[in-house]
Write a protein that holds these residues in place. Structure first.
Motif, PDB file in Angstrom:
ATOM      1  N   PRO A   1       0.830  -1.203   0.000  1.00  0.00           N
ATOM      2  CA  PRO A   1       0.000   0.000   0.000  1.00  0.00           C
ATOM      3  C   PRO A   1       0.866   1.256   0.000  1.00  0.00           C
ATOM      4  O   PRO A   1       2.047   1.180   0.324  1.00  0.00           O
ATOM      5  N   PRO A   2       0.283   2.398  -0.312  1.00  0.00           N
ATOM      6  CA  PRO A   2       1.090   3.622  -0.392  1.00  0.00           C
ATOM      7  C   PRO A   2       1.642   4.072   0.956  1.00  0.00           C
ATOM      8  O   PRO A   2       2.647   4.753   1.001  1.00  0.00           O
ATOM      9  N   ARG A   3       0.957   3.708   2.044  1.00  0.00           N
ATOM     10  CA  ARG A   3       1.441   4.066   3.386  1.00  0.00           C
ATOM     11  C   ARG A   3       1.571   2.782   4.202  1.00  0.00           C
ATOM     12  O   ARG A   3       0.629   1.991   4.269  1.00  0.00           O
ATOM     13  N   THR A   4       2.725   2.608   4.797  1.00  0.00           N
ATOM     14  CA  THR A   4       2.983   1.399   5.567  1.00  0.00           C
ATOM     15  C   THR A   4       3.677   1.768   6.861  1.00  0.00           C
ATOM     16  O   THR A   4       4.586   2.591   6.859  1.00  0.00           O
ATOM     17  N   TRP A   5       3.244   1.156   7.959  1.00  0.00           N
ATOM     18  CA  TRP A   5       3.895   1.325   9.249  1.00  0.00           C
ATOM     19  C   TRP A   5       4.055  -0.041   9.883  1.00  0.00           C
ATOM     20  O   TRP A   5       3.212  -0.920   9.698  1.00  0.00           O
ATOM     21  N   MET A   6       5.089  -0.205  10.658  1.00  0.00           N
ATOM     22  CA  MET A   6       5.254  -1.414  11.455  1.00  0.00           C
ATOM     23  C   MET A   6       4.876  -1.051  12.877  1.00  0.00           C
ATOM     24  O   MET A   6       5.433  -0.119  13.455  1.00  0.00           O
ATOM     25  N   VAL A   7       3.916  -1.741  13.430  1.00  0.00           N
ATOM     26  CA  VAL A   7       3.499  -1.535  14.808  1.00  0.00           C
ATOM     27  C   VAL A   7       3.932  -2.764  15.579  1.00  0.00           C
ATOM     28  O   VAL A   7       3.621  -3.886  15.189  1.00  0.00           O
ATOM     29  N   GLY A   8       4.662  -2.552  16.656  1.00  0.00           N
ATOM     30  CA  GLY A   8       5.116  -3.695  17.421  1.00  0.00           C
ATOM     31  C   GLY A   8       5.457  -3.340  18.846  1.00  0.00           C
ATOM     32  O   GLY A   8       5.519  -2.174  19.219  1.00  0.00           O
ATOM     33  N   ASP A   9       5.686  -4.387  19.625  1.00  0.00           N
ATOM     34  CA  ASP A   9       6.006  -4.197  21.038  1.00  0.00           C
ATOM     35  C   ASP A   9       7.462  -4.529  21.351  1.00  0.00           C
ATOM     36  O   ASP A   9       7.871  -4.471  22.496  1.00  0.00           O
ATOM     37  N   ASN A  10       8.240  -4.843  20.341  1.00  0.00           N
ATOM     38  CA  ASN A  10       9.640  -5.188  20.551  1.00  0.00           C
ATOM     39  C   ASN A  10      10.515  -4.178  19.820  1.00  0.00           C
ATOM     40  O   ASN A  10      10.482  -4.100  18.592  1.00  0.00           O
TER      41      ASN A  10
END
Length: 66
Positions: free
Chosen positions: A18-27
């Motif tokens: 997709p045109p916008r990507t984020w990685m969301v994580g707890d580490n």
């Protein structure tokens, strides 16, 4: 290298979809450093400590929606 830096994710991010990507994580190592290695922004959350609502709020506040 964290899971976000996997070749599969880099290929998908590099494809422009997709045109916008984020990685969301707890580490911070596996998720956030991996995201940086893949060239995408990372958002660090800790739902186990802070609860789910603060984690979701952090994602909504930090994600570059525009």
């Amino acid at each position: 290298m964290g899971k976000a830096a996997s070749p599969d994710l880099r290929d998908r991010v590099g494809s422009g979809r997709p045109p916008r990507t984020w990685m969301v994580g707890d580490n911070p190592v596996a998720d956030i450093a991996g995201a940086r290695a893949a060239g995408i922004p990372g958002i660090l959350v800790n739902p186990g400590q802070d609860g789910l609502q603060p984690a979701v709020r952090r994602i909504l506040d930090k994600a570059p929606w525009t």
